[in-house]
Design a protein around this motif. Structure first.
Motif, PDB file in Angstrom:
ATOM      1  N   ALA A   1       0.831  -1.203   0.000  1.00 37.92           N
ATOM      2  CA  ALA A   1       0.000   0.000   0.000  1.00 37.92           C
ATOM      3  C   ALA A   1       0.869   1.257   0.000  1.00 37.92           C
ATOM      4  CB  ALA A   1      -0.921  -0.005   1.215  1.00 37.92           C
ATOM      5  N   ALA A   2       1.945   1.238   0.787  1.00 35.06           N
ATOM      6  CA  ALA A   2       2.835   2.395   0.836  1.00 35.06           C
ATOM      7  C   ALA A   2       3.532   2.615  -0.509  1.00 35.06           C
ATOM      8  CB  ALA A   2       3.872   2.208   1.942  1.00 35.06           C
ATOM      9  N   LEU A   3       3.887   1.532  -1.184  1.00 38.21           N
ATOM     10  CA  LEU A   3       4.542   1.649  -2.499  1.00 38.21           C
ATOM     11  C   LEU A   3       3.595   2.243  -3.542  1.00 38.21           C
ATOM     12  CD1 LEU A   3       6.486  -1.716  -2.416  1.00 38.21           C
ATOM     13  CD2 LEU A   3       7.533   0.529  -2.790  1.00 38.21           C
ATOM     14  N   GLU A   4       2.315   2.014  -3.394  1.00 33.81           N
ATOM     15  CA  GLU A   4       1.340   2.607  -4.316  1.00 33.81           C
ATOM     16  C   GLU A   4       1.231   4.112  -4.116  1.00 33.81           C
ATOM     17  OE1 GLU A   4      -2.419   0.697  -4.071  1.00 33.81           O
ATOM     18  OE2 GLU A   4      -1.647  -1.277  -4.661  1.00 33.81           O
ATOM     19  N   THR A   5       1.414   4.565  -2.872  1.00 30.32           N
ATOM     20  CA  THR A   5       1.334   5.995  -2.570  1.00 30.32           C
ATOM     21  C   THR A   5       2.649   6.708  -2.847  1.00 30.32           C
ATOM     22  OG1 THR A   5      -0.309   5.601  -0.839  1.00 30.32           O
ATOM     23  CG2 THR A   5       0.905   7.681  -0.731  1.00 30.32           C
ATOM     24  N   ALA A   6       3.752   6.073  -2.521  1.00 29.33           N
ATOM     25  CA  ALA A   6       5.058   6.737  -2.520  1.00 29.33           C
ATOM     26  C   ALA A   6       5.693   6.763  -3.898  1.00 29.33           C
ATOM     27  CB  ALA A   6       5.991   6.042  -1.541  1.00 29.33           C
ATOM     28  N   ASP A   7       6.543   7.760  -4.091  1.00 32.73           N
ATOM     29  CA  ASP A   7       7.389   7.809  -5.275  1.00 32.73           C
ATOM     30  C   ASP A   7       8.540   6.833  -5.119  1.00 32.73           C
ATOM     31  OD1 ASP A   7       8.203   9.033  -7.813  1.00 32.73           O
ATOM     32  OD2 ASP A   7       9.917   9.770  -6.657  1.00 32.73           O
ATOM     33  N   ARG A   8       9.052   6.717  -3.881  1.00 30.32           N
ATOM     34  CA  ARG A   8      10.123   5.765  -3.583  1.00 30.32           C
ATOM     35  C   ARG A   8      10.107   5.452  -2.092  1.00 30.32           C
ATOM     36  NH1 ARG A   8      15.039   8.583  -1.514  1.00 30.32           N
ATOM     37  NH2 ARG A   8      16.211   6.696  -1.983  1.00 30.32           N
ATOM     38  N   ILE A   9      10.620   4.283  -1.748  1.00 32.74           N
ATOM     39  CA  ILE A   9      10.798   3.904  -0.350  1.00 32.74           C
ATOM     40  C   ILE A   9      12.234   3.432  -0.163  1.00 32.74           C
ATOM     41  CG2 ILE A   9      10.127   2.372   1.531  1.00 32.74           C
ATOM     42  CD1 ILE A   9       7.354   2.209   0.424  1.00 32.74           C
ATOM     43  N   ALA A  10      12.907   4.046   0.796  1.00 32.85           N
ATOM     44  CA  ALA A  10      14.246   3.615   1.184  1.00 32.85           C
ATOM     45  C   ALA A  10      14.177   3.109   2.612  1.00 32.85           C
ATOM     46  CB  ALA A  10      15.244   4.756   1.063  1.00 32.85           C
ATOM     47  N   TRP A  11      14.868   2.010   2.886  1.00 32.42           N
ATOM     48  CA  TRP A  11      14.846   1.396   4.215  1.00 32.42           C
ATOM     49  C   TRP A  11      16.286   1.243   4.682  1.00 32.42           C
ATOM     50  CZ3 TRP A  11      10.217  -2.080   5.468  1.00 32.42           C
ATOM     51  CH2 TRP A  11      10.208  -2.428   6.827  1.00 32.42           C
ATOM     52  N   TYR A  12      16.637   1.937   5.764  1.00 31.54           N
ATOM     53  CA  TYR A  12      18.006   1.931   6.276  1.00 31.54           C
ATOM     54  C   TYR A  12      18.010   1.348   7.696  1.00 31.54           C
ATOM     55  CZ  TYR A  12      18.761   5.246   2.431  1.00 31.54           C
ATOM     56  OH  TYR A  12      18.822   5.846   1.195  1.00 31.54           O
ATOM     57  N   ASP A  13      18.834   0.340   7.900  1.00 28.95           N
ATOM     58  CA  ASP A  13      18.819  -0.337   9.184  1.00 28.95           C
ATOM     59  C   ASP A  13      20.170  -0.996   9.447  1.00 28.95           C
ATOM     60  OD1 ASP A  13      17.502  -1.195  11.558  1.00 28.95           O
ATOM     61  OD2 ASP A  13      17.250  -3.183  10.671  1.00 28.95           O
ATOM     62  N   HIS A  14      20.341  -1.494  10.672  1.00 27.73           N
ATOM     63  CA  HIS A  14      21.582  -2.194  11.011  1.00 27.73           C
ATOM     64  C   HIS A  14      21.324  -3.443  11.840  1.00 27.73           C
ATOM     65  CE1 HIS A  14      22.391  -0.914  15.407  1.00 27.73           C
ATOM     66  NE2 HIS A  14      21.149  -0.593  15.138  1.00 27.73           N
ATOM     67  N   HIS A  15      20.089  -3.851  11.928  1.00 27.23           N
ATOM     68  CA  HIS A  15      19.768  -5.035  12.718  1.00 27.23           C
ATOM     69  C   HIS A  15      20.038  -6.314  11.928  1.00 27.23           C
ATOM     70  CE1 HIS A  15      16.971  -2.088  14.905  1.00 27.23           C
ATOM     71  NE2 HIS A  15      17.971  -2.379  15.722  1.00 27.23           N
ATOM     72  N   GLN A  16      19.824  -7.449  12.575  1.00 31.44           N
ATOM     73  CA  GLN A  16      19.994  -8.748  11.927  1.00 31.44           C
ATOM     74  C   GLN A  16      18.736  -9.047  11.098  1.00 31.44           C
ATOM     75  OE1 GLN A  16      22.602 -11.312  12.918  1.00 31.44           O
ATOM     76  NE2 GLN A  16      23.747  -9.554  13.657  1.00 31.44           N
ATOM     77  N   TRP A  17      18.898  -9.157   9.782  1.00 33.92           N
ATOM     78  CA  TRP A  17      17.792  -9.470   8.883  1.00 33.92           C
ATOM     79  C   TRP A  17      17.954 -10.900   8.366  1.00 33.92           C
ATOM     80  CZ3 TRP A  17      14.200  -6.121   5.966  1.00 33.92           C
ATOM     81  CH2 TRP A  17      14.085  -4.830   6.519  1.00 33.92           C
ATOM     82  N   GLY A  18      16.848 -11.609   8.270  1.00 33.84           N
ATOM     83  CA  GLY A  18      16.871 -12.882   7.568  1.00 33.84           C
ATOM     84  C   GLY A  18      17.054 -12.639   6.081  1.00 33.84           C
ATOM     85  N   ASP A  19      17.801 -13.494   5.440  1.00 33.92           N
ATOM     86  CA  ASP A  19      18.057 -13.317   4.000  1.00 33.92           C
ATOM     87  C   ASP A  19      16.770 -13.303   3.202  1.00 33.92           C
ATOM     88  OD1 ASP A  19      20.771 -13.249   4.494  1.00 33.92           O
ATOM     89  OD2 ASP A  19      21.104 -15.366   3.995  1.00 33.92           O
ATOM     90  N   ASP A  20      15.812 -14.152   3.580  1.00 33.31           N
ATOM     91  CA  ASP A  20      14.548 -14.209   2.843  1.00 33.31           C
ATOM     92  C   ASP A  20      13.740 -12.937   3.024  1.00 33.31           C
ATOM     93  OD1 ASP A  20      14.269 -14.832   5.544  1.00 33.31           O
ATOM     94  OD2 ASP A  20      12.485 -16.073   5.210  1.00 33.31           O
ATOM     95  N   VAL A  21      13.785 -12.347   4.232  1.00 33.64           N
ATOM     96  CA  VAL A  21      13.058 -11.102   4.473  1.00 33.64           C
ATOM     97  C   VAL A  21      13.675  -9.963   3.671  1.00 33.64           C
ATOM     98  CG1 VAL A  21      12.310  -9.448   6.225  1.00 33.64           C
ATOM     99  CG2 VAL A  21      12.422 -11.866   6.792  1.00 33.64           C
ATOM    100  N   ALA A  22      14.990  -9.854   3.704  1.00 36.74           N
ATOM    101  CA  ALA A  22      15.669  -8.791   2.960  1.00 36.74           C
ATOM    102  C   ALA A  22      15.412  -8.922   1.463  1.00 36.74           C
ATOM    103  CB  ALA A  22      17.166  -8.829   3.252  1.00 36.74           C
ATOM    104  N   ARG A  23      15.456 -10.144   0.972  1.00 35.91           N
ATOM    105  CA  ARG A  23      15.234 -10.369  -0.460  1.00 35.91           C
ATOM    106  C   ARG A  23      13.816  -9.963  -0.853  1.00 35.91           C
ATOM    107  NH1 ARG A  23      15.632 -15.390  -0.335  1.00 35.91           N
ATOM    108  NH2 ARG A  23      17.910 -15.381  -0.243  1.00 35.91           N
ATOM    109  N   ALA A  24      12.846 -10.320  -0.036  1.00 37.59           N
ATOM    110  CA  ALA A  24      11.451  -9.995  -0.347  1.00 37.59           C
ATOM    111  C   ALA A  24      11.214  -8.493  -0.329  1.00 37.59           C
ATOM    112  CB  ALA A  24      10.518 -10.691   0.648  1.00 37.59           C
TER     113      ALA A  24
END
Length: 421
Positions: A171-194
């Motif tokens: 829904a946010a991608l439909e509204t936004a021109d772009r979305i950037a996500w900046y973080d430093h936590h531990q992400w699962g590879d599958d979550v980051a890929r999705a």
């Protein structure tokens, strides 16, 4: 219910240490309605929305993005911090210093006044505070109330599973021109890929080397004043618990105790060297902070689990300092159970599997810093038992998770040895 029964600001210290704050008792429906109103007001006319954890790291990200976009600077009056302190305002968090809870389900639980008013001066870069357990709600609100073509940044937050944010991110991608996500936590590879496949510019820093402010600083194509490089460095000092710069504790405490919007504008104006009036405010608040730490340390116990010494305690307190005190008593890892039902888990060089322990009890985080909220509270009677027993059930569940993680590590070690032979 009478207001005085849930207002914790004037409680005697011994009682305040074992009970959650006012925010814990607010109905979710009321909280959600107010958050809708505040987000709508903040996003009115905004070109950019920053969804960020309202701790020192997340708010430093907001400061960096506002500077990069040339947003108006709205510095508070010199005495406003002290005046805010009279109301004991605090951002959504569950203790005196939950600023660095990683990837954890946290109730709005122990905040004195968890629902802040929107910033008085509209910003082109709007701040939308969110804790790790409700980032999807913040995305949904920005999708609903943000203008078409808005830029969205998500900072210092990580979903445990993509399904938790999938619909709201779409829904946010439909509204936004772009979305950037900046973080430093531990992400699962599958979550980051999705998340990347959905169309998000995701940058994840090394959680042992960078805080989220570092990631934002190096990711934005902007020539920042040295003030911001120093802001990221000192924020990192606390967020990674390096503790080499005493100013980092000041930033962390000030970010917790003052309004998030105020913190952003103060560090934009003054950097990491906070003005005298802010220092005085921090010093005043630290009197109670130290007393609550003392209460929690006094309740600490040490348990032996699979060759590791685990310190465990209960209380409304600054968990990092309490964990450090338990480390000095010989703990390889520490657990601080909070009145709102969540818990902080801190490790050392001897034990660096905190995120694995938290992952078994509805949480996550870093190898040496994690958090969780076990799914064991079915009704208020469970919470009443939690308060009167000083978190006995929660302690038992988390210690069991420690045993499971240690046992699994031993099995993996044996399997590796057999494979080698």
């Amino acid at each position: 219910m009478y207001d005085e029964l849930i207002e914790s600001g004037d409680l005697p210290l011994a009682r305040k240490s074992v009970l959650p704050g006012t925010g814990f008792f607010l109905p979710d429906a009321l909280e959600e309605d107010l958050e809708d109103q505040q987000t709508e007001a903040a996003l009115e006319g905004a070109d950019v929305a920053v969804i960020a954890d309202p701790d020192a790291d997340g708010l430093a990200c907001v400061a960096l993005i506002r500077e990069a976009y040339g947003d108006v600077r709205n510095v508070p009056e010199p005495d406003s911090g002290a005046e805010d302190g009279d109301d004991e305002a605090a951002p959504v968090a569950d203790a005196t210093d939950d600023a660095d809870e990683q990837n954890v389900v946290i109730a709005a639980g122990e905040a004195e006044e968890p629902l802040e008013e929107p910033e008085p001066t509209p910003h082109d870069v709007a701040l939308v505070p969110a804790s790790p357990h409700d980032v999807e709600d913040a995305l949904a609100r920005v999708a609903e109330y943000g203008d078409e073509g808005i830029d969205i940044f998500v900072c210092d937050l990580a979903p445990d599973r993509y399904e938790y944010v999938e619909d709201e991110l779409d829904a946010a991608l439909e509204t936004a021109d772009r979305i950037a996500w900046y973080d430093h936590h531990q992400w699962g590879d599958d979550v980051a890929r999705a998340v990347r496949d959905a169309g998000v510019d995701l940058v994840i820093g090394d959680s042992d080397e960078e805080c989220s402010a570092d990631v934002v600083y190096r990711s934005l194509e902007f020539d920042f004043d040295p003030l911001y490089e120093e802001l990221a460095a000192v924020t990192r000092d606390h967020d990674l618990w390096l503790r080499e710069d005493p100013r980092s504790d000041d930033l962390a405490d000030y970010a917790y105790w003052t309004d998030p919007a105020e913190y952003v504008e103060v560090v934009r104006e003054y950097g990491v060297d906070l003005p005298d009036w802010a220092q005085e405010y921090i010093a005043e608040r630290r009197v109670e902070k130290e007393a609550l730490i003392e209460q929690a340390v006094g309740r600490a116990e040490l348990r032996e689990i699979g060759g590791y010494t685990v310190g465990i305690t209960y209380g409304r307190c600054s968990q990092n300092e309490v964990a450090e005190a338990m480390r000095e008593q010989g703990a390889d890892a520490s657990v601080i159970v909070k009145p709102a039902g969540s818990a902080s888990i801190r490790g050392t060089d001897e034990f660096d599997r905190c995120h694995e322990v938290a992952g078994k009890v509805n949480g996550g985080g870093h190898p040496k810093a994690a958090g969780c909220k076990p799914d064991i509270y079915d009704d208020m009677l469970d919470y009443a038992n939690h308060w009167t027993t000083r978190g006995a059930v929660t302690k038992r569940v988390i210690l069991d998770a420690f045993r499971d993680v240690v046992d699994e590590a031993d099995e993996d070690g044996e399997n590796d040895a057999e494979a080698t032979n």
